[in-house]
Every structure is written in structure tokens, then in C-alpha cells.
Design a protein around this motif. Structure first.
Motif, PDB file in Angstrom:
ATOM      1  N   LEU A  15       0.872  -1.170   0.000  1.00 43.08           N
ATOM      2  CA  LEU A  15       0.000   0.000   0.000  1.00 43.08           C
ATOM      3  C   LEU A  15       0.912   1.225   0.000  1.00 43.08           C
ATOM      4  N   PHE A  16       0.983   1.934  -1.128  1.00 42.16           N
ATOM      5  CA  PHE A  16       1.819   3.128  -1.202  1.00 42.16           C
ATOM      6  C   PHE A  16       1.064   4.327  -0.644  1.00 42.16           C
ATOM      7  N   LEU A  17       1.780   5.192   0.067  1.00 43.44           N
ATOM      8  CA  LEU A  17       1.189   6.427   0.569  1.00 43.44           C
ATOM      9  C   LEU A  17       1.009   7.386  -0.596  1.00 43.44           C
ATOM     10  N   THR A  18      -0.189   7.907  -0.751  1.00 44.20           N
ATOM     11  CA  THR A  18      -0.449   8.898  -1.795  1.00 44.20           C
ATOM     12  C   THR A  18      -0.968  10.195  -1.187  1.00 44.20           C
ATOM     13  N   GLU A  19      -1.234  10.166   0.105  1.00 44.65           N
ATOM     14  CA  GLU A  19      -1.691  11.367   0.803  1.00 44.65           C
ATOM     15  C   GLU A  19      -1.000  11.416   2.159  1.00 44.65           C
ATOM     16  N   GLN A  20      -0.893  12.585   2.717  1.00 45.51           N
ATOM     17  CA  GLN A  20      -0.263  12.799   4.027  1.00 45.51           C
ATOM     18  C   GLN A  20       1.145  12.208   4.086  1.00 45.51           C
ATOM     19  N   ASN A  21       1.868  12.274   2.965  1.00 49.81           N
ATOM     20  CA  ASN A  21       3.180  11.640   2.941  1.00 49.81           C
ATOM     21  C   ASN A  21       4.351  12.620   2.879  1.00 49.81           C
ATOM     22  N   GLN A  22       4.087  13.919   2.875  1.00 48.39           N
ATOM     23  CA  GLN A  22       5.162  14.894   2.686  1.00 48.39           C
ATOM     24  C   GLN A  22       6.234  14.802   3.769  1.00 48.39           C
ATOM     25  N   ILE A  23       5.851  14.849   5.030  1.00 48.62           N
ATOM     26  CA  ILE A  23       6.852  14.812   6.108  1.00 48.62           C
ATOM     27  C   ILE A  23       7.549  13.453   6.151  1.00 48.62           C
ATOM     28  N   ILE A  24       6.800  12.394   5.847  1.00 47.22           N
ATOM     29  CA  ILE A  24       7.381  11.046   5.845  1.00 47.22           C
ATOM     30  C   ILE A  24       8.465  10.951   4.774  1.00 47.22           C
ATOM     31  N   GLU A  25       8.171  11.427   3.572  1.00 50.05           N
ATOM     32  CA  GLU A  25       9.164  11.356   2.491  1.00 50.05           C
ATOM     33  C   GLU A  25      10.339  12.301   2.745  1.00 50.05           C
ATOM     34  N   ILE A  72      12.459   2.689  -2.982  1.00 51.21           N
ATOM     35  CA  ILE A  72      11.012   2.499  -2.907  1.00 51.21           C
ATOM     36  C   ILE A  72      10.369   3.693  -2.205  1.00 51.21           C
ATOM     37  N   LYS A  73       9.166   4.060  -2.660  1.00 50.14           N
ATOM     38  CA  LYS A  73       8.413   5.140  -2.017  1.00 50.14           C
ATOM     39  C   LYS A  73       7.880   4.666  -0.662  1.00 50.14           C
ATOM     40  N   ALA A  74       7.467   5.615   0.154  1.00 51.56           N
ATOM     41  CA  ALA A  74       6.890   5.295   1.466  1.00 51.56           C
ATOM     42  C   ALA A  74       5.682   4.380   1.264  1.00 51.56           C
ATOM     43  N   HIS A  75       5.604   3.345   2.089  1.00 55.09           N
ATOM     44  CA  HIS A  75       4.582   2.324   1.902  1.00 55.09           C
ATOM     45  C   HIS A  75       4.331   1.534   3.173  1.00 55.09           C
ATOM     46  N   VAL A  76       3.257   0.771   3.121  1.00 58.25           N
ATOM     47  CA  VAL A  76       2.961  -0.240   4.136  1.00 58.25           C
ATOM     48  C   VAL A  76       2.914  -1.567   3.388  1.00 58.25           C
ATOM     49  N   THR A  77       3.718  -2.524   3.803  1.00 61.22           N
ATOM     50  CA  THR A  77       3.681  -3.842   3.181  1.00 61.22           C
ATOM     51  C   THR A  77       2.429  -4.564   3.662  1.00 61.22           C
ATOM     52  N   LEU A  78       1.611  -5.002   2.718  1.00 61.58           N
ATOM     53  CA  LEU A  78       0.388  -5.732   3.042  1.00 61.58           C
ATOM     54  C   LEU A  78       0.667  -7.227   3.176  1.00 61.58           C
ATOM     55  N   CYS A  79       1.367  -7.804   2.203  1.00 64.99           N
ATOM     56  CA  CYS A  79       1.700  -9.232   2.217  1.00 64.99           C
ATOM     57  C   CYS A  79       3.143  -9.407   1.761  1.00 64.99           C
ATOM     58  N   ARG A  80       3.906 -10.113   2.550  1.00 70.02           N
ATOM     59  CA  ARG A  80       5.312 -10.343   2.233  1.00 70.02           C
ATOM     60  C   ARG A  80       5.460 -11.471   1.211  1.00 70.02           C
ATOM     61  N   GLU A  81       6.669 -11.564   0.647  1.00 66.18           N
ATOM     62  CA  GLU A  81       6.907 -12.546  -0.408  1.00 66.18           C
ATOM     63  C   GLU A  81       6.619 -13.977   0.017  1.00 66.18           C
ATOM     64  N   ASP A  82       6.961 -14.342   1.240  1.00 65.20           N
ATOM     65  CA  ASP A  82       6.715 -15.717   1.676  1.00 65.20           C
ATOM     66  C   ASP A  82       5.224 -16.039   1.803  1.00 65.20           C
ATOM     67  N   GLU A  83       4.374 -15.021   1.847  1.00 67.20           N
ATOM     68  CA  GLU A  83       2.932 -15.239   1.940  1.00 67.20           C
ATOM     69  C   GLU A  83       2.269 -15.378   0.564  1.00 67.20           C
TER      70      GLU A  83
END
Length: 166
Positions: free
Chosen positions: A10-20, A34-45
């Protein structure tokens, strides 16, 4: 031989200025990969049944974005890394994982945004003080997810994106 990794993200598309800004300043190598993100499912899953996972991603049709609630930044990996962890009440995140992976007994995966990855940067006490002084979002909405791939240590690339909301 270059290892190929795939994840659902899940890539951040809003509220990401301070994070980036934090990532670019204190972890430029990871910022480039890689852009700021939240990993939803890892490769082993997802690696063993990727075609089914992709089909499930195409069939995700929610009537609202996935909302993730976040805590304050904290250090990890012996203080070298910094992330913003999701709090314990992220039912949207868990429901989306369950919907895509189609498993009842999923391993617990706390959503988080990495600000400084210990593999590519190091947090110091003065850096952490600067990070703590910033105002980070307490909640972020996500409207789509992405299947991403990395070969070796190259930049992550988006293979396919899937809308979450209808």
C-alpha cells in the motif's frame, strides 16, 4: 544470481510529505529504492500461489478506503532503524489481508511505515529527536494496492495496481 522478491504493498499517496522528507534526508538509499509504503503481504505469503493472489486482488471491491491508524515513531533493530507502527486496532488492514490471502489463521503482521531502514541508514539520538519533533499523521487512507517486485538490490518496480474502492 539475482534474487527476485514480490510483495503486495500500500503506497502512501496522501499525508506523505513529512514522511518522504524524513526518508530522503536520513535514509536516501531506501528513499531511492522504494516510495513510502505499508507492506500488506510479504513474499513468503504470496510466492507459492501468486496467480490466485492476483485473482483475489482483482476481486477486492470495498466501499471505502483501507484506513490504518498509526502510533508515534519508534526505534527498532538496536536503535538503528525508525518506523511508525500501526496500532493494534487496524481491522481494515487485517480484513484486506484475509480477503487476499484467503486464510483464516494468518500470522500477525503489524502495519508500519519505515522511516529509516537499518540496512541502508542509521538513526542516532539527535536524528531521532528531530524525527520525534515532527507531526506525523495518525491515520492514513489507502485506495489501491500494488504488486511490486525487486531484483537483487535494484529499485522496486510496480508490476500491477489494484483499486480497493469501487
Amino acid at each position: 544470481m539475482n534474487v527476485v522478491r514480490r510483495q503486495l504493498t500500500l503506497f502512501l499517496t496522501e499525508q506523505n510529505q513529512i514522511i518522504e522528507e524524513i526518508r530522503a534526508t536520513y535514509n536516501p538509499k531506501q528513499f531511492e529504492l522504494i516510495k513510502a509504503h505499508v507492506t500488506l503481504c510479504r513474499e513468503d505469503e504470496i510466492e507459492d500461489n501468486l496467480e490466485e493472489i492476483i485473482r483475489n486482488c482483482h476481486n477486492v471491491h470495498w466501499h471505502k478506503p483501507v484506513s490504518i491508524l498509526f502510533n508515534s515513531p519508534e526505534r527498532f533493530s538496536e536503535g538503528k532503524g525508525v518506523f511508525i507502527a500501526g496500532n493494534e486496532t487496524n481491522s481494515d488492514f487485517e480484513a484486506l489481508r484475509k480477503n487476499i490471502l484467503q486464510k483464516n489463521n494468518l500470522k500477525k503482521h503489524i502495519p508500519h511505515i519505515t522511516l529509516i531502514h537499518p540496512r541502508n541508514g542509521t538513526c542516532t539520538d539527535p536524528i531521532f529527536e528531530v524525527i520525534q519533533s515532527k507531526a506525523f499523521p495518525s491515520s492514513i487512507d489507502f485506495h489501491k494496492l500494488a504488486l511490486i517486485e525487486q531484483t537483487g538490490n535494484e529499485k522496486w518496480k510496480i508490476l500491477e495496481e489494484f483499486p480497493i474502492t469501487t
